[in-house]
Design a protein around this motif. Sequence first.
Motif: not given
Length: 496
Positions: A381-388, A435-440, A454-464
């Motif tokens: 879960g934690t590294y998913g939030a970083l890589l998304g 993208g990392i900060a908002i889910p965290f 859902n940090a990976w998915t949401i972080g991906l969409l935010i940063s995109l």
Amino acid sequence: MKTQVDSNGIVTLTREGEALVKDSPLYNEGLRPTTMEEHNWTSYNFASLWIGMSICLPTYAMAGGLISLGMNWWQAIITIILGNCIVLIPILLNSHAGTKFGIPYPVFARLWFGSKGAHIPAVARGLIGAGWFGINCWFGGAAIDTLLMSMTDWGNVPGHLWISFLGFWAINVWVAYRGPEAIRKMEAWAAPVLIIMSLALLIWALTSAGGWGPMLSAPSKFATTGEFLKVFFPALTGAIAFWATMALNIPDFCRYAKSQKAQVVGQSSALPTTMGFFSFIGVAVTSATVVIYGEALWDPAAVLAKFSPLAIFFGTIGIVLATLTTNVAANIVAPARAVENLAPRRLSYQNGALIAGFVGLLMQPWYILENFGNYIFLWLGTYGALLGPIDGIAIADYWLVRKRRIHLTELYKTNGIYSYKSGYNTHALWAMLIGIAIPFICKYIPGLTIVWDNAWTIGLLISLAVYTWVMKGNASIISAKQYEQVTSQAAAGKAS
């Protein structure tokens, strides 16, 4: 001047283009664009790559972890398959860049983070890869230790588990040291062997237990949909994060693809199906052990330890092969390339493989695997939030910002258009941090924890979205006309 040539959708450097950058400090044999002759991976090679990587002990154990958290067997399998179908999307999107331009992941990252900034996503991916390397070595070493104890007096040897672990770790480092071409050849013959051995294990379980066993008939432990969703979303993020690392560095492999069709067909046919299939085998075999032995044995080594010495011998070979094919392909190439990219003129892929192996030890895989909570929630879960967010930036840059147009020689110049200001693209840095900060932050706000789940998915969409917006009109973007000025078109069917 034409510095690159497009032949049937594969772009390579011309002699003039290579002459411009071959003496650059950002260029070496491991990081240069591939030649047309090196584009030799077929659909079978990509399918066998994913089969070899997916049939591994962490996959076998993943469904068991979800069942231990309260899911029934089909909820666990569907969660795993859905997660892999989702992560397949960024895998294929980033594969396109690697296939078309023949560049490895650290060079691809220069496009969006800058010539120096690329170390941030490359090292982030590399550290996680090294962590996975250690985890798989611990799985494999522990399995070998269990099997040796069942055959000999190995258990009386002081520190026998650590000897098995470090010995297996050394084998993995040695194979990885030999490079990507050796990996391709190993995966090609290992994939069918692993499928046959997996089916044999399943057939044994069914015949010995006289059916599927009690676990496949056990109901879910969740009384309400709300209770299920509290576990489902973080579990889905864990299933996505399982291969979120490969979603980033898949160009390391797709740079050798014969065509876009080869990589798309091979990857799409093998990833979700193999992950679902082998996870189901893990559940079915464990369910059968309840009937046969009176207890649920999630560790395949513990199951094999109850077999005859000959079966144990072949089972040990299978476990070693399954772990090796995953570890050297999925977990060592990225950190080795990241290390190499730190100083291309002084460090090689082989240096990187050795360093990555030692970093894997420092990540303490024995702690991560201490319980399923650490494994699924803390690690995945934690590294998913970083890589998304990094995945989102990569996809946005190539598909939405640049529209699949790259000036290859500029990627190898210290003062090129992709160096940005002082080697860093601050737009990418801000997009990643947001993208990392908002889910965290949402993790600690009542009612918004679903965002973190859902940090990976949401972080991906935010940063995109953020990256696409802030990069509008950036000076590093080349127009269609500029792309045509540096790119020649080869005659159909001819290689450059």
